[in-house]
Design an enzyme around this catalytic site. Sequence first.
Site, PDB file in Angstrom:
ATOM      1  N   ASP A   1       0.863  -1.167   0.000  1.00 21.85           N
ATOM      2  CA  ASP A   1       0.000   0.000   0.000  1.00 21.85           C
ATOM      3  C   ASP A   1       0.903   1.221   0.000  1.00 21.85           C
ATOM      4  O   ASP A   1       2.023   1.181   0.506  1.00 21.85           O
ATOM      5  CB  ASP A   1      -0.977   0.003   1.180  1.00 21.85           C
ATOM      6  CG  ASP A   1      -0.293  -0.086   2.534  1.00 21.85           C
ATOM      7  OD1 ASP A   1      -0.091   0.960   3.174  1.00 21.85           O
ATOM      8  OD2 ASP A   1       0.029  -1.218   2.959  1.00 21.85           O
TER       9      ASP A   1
ATOM     10  N   GLU B   1      -9.104   2.933  12.074  1.00 22.04           N
ATOM     11  CA  GLU B   1      -8.124   2.829  13.160  1.00 22.04           C
ATOM     12  C   GLU B   1      -8.203   4.098  13.988  1.00 22.04           C
ATOM     13  O   GLU B   1      -8.654   5.133  13.515  1.00 22.04           O
ATOM     14  CB  GLU B   1      -6.714   2.635  12.599  1.00 22.04           C
ATOM     15  CG  GLU B   1      -6.296   3.657  11.541  1.00 22.04           C
ATOM     16  CD  GLU B   1      -4.992   3.296  10.867  1.00 22.04           C
ATOM     17  OE1 GLU B   1      -3.972   3.213  11.582  1.00 22.04           O
ATOM     18  OE2 GLU B   1      -4.980   3.109   9.633  1.00 22.04           O
TER      19      GLU B   1
END
Length: 263
Positions: free
Chosen positions: A60, A147
């Site tokens: 990523d 998150e």
Amino acid sequence: MSLTRRLALLSLLALVACGAPGTNAPPAPEGVIFAPNFSDIHPVDFQGRAPQRFPVQGIDAARFQDSIDWNKARRNGVNFAFLKATEGGDLLDPAFKHHWRDAGRAGVERGAYHFYYFCTSPEDQARWFIRNVPRTPGMLPPVLDMEWNPFSPTCAHIRPPARDVRDQMRRWIKIVEAHFGQRPIIYTTPKFYEDNGLRSFRGYDFWLRSTAENVSEAYPGQSWKFWQYSATGIIPGIVGEVDLNVFNGSRADWTAWLAAHKR
């Protein structure tokens, strides 16, 4: 032709054949799955099945990866990439557009992800993501990155109850899924997963972060499609460190998953 000029010409031809420094490697054939040629600055001795044993690997990337030769990276095992697109309701990653374009040109399977903020409504965040991520043929499903965010000056202290968190996730997912025609993937961390009871999300593909222990230990009993196992990867074609990820399955499983999930 003088010997000096002949040697210079031979040197130039060698550079063209091998790829001169600073130039992009040629595109790889479409559909080829490349074995990973990854290293790690801080490798972990994972118990159980090590991530290096999974045949399909990728990365990523965000603005921190500001120099990527995508053709070279693909040939060294970057078969897929999740690219950071947006944060909250008004932040666009400055590297997203060129990462999206260049990864696609190199034949890397790519999807976009949104980093969620709890100080903006899920509807506004979904619209912001949709505004900035093109509906591109062949794209991977969008990703909702959930998150706790300790760095935001405005949102770090906001931690809604777990039931509210799950409700906000479902509202964002509903809008984004309707627009892209793909059910989003859920990315999360062990603490956020446990704090908010994300095991209750059924029928979703999970992309799970676990860089200190095996993903099966960090999320007992949770099925998953992608595992982010390192933040300190080194890959030819990418300047600096990058997150390393694996797909949970064989090469045949990967091909079947793509067929079922790509737009």
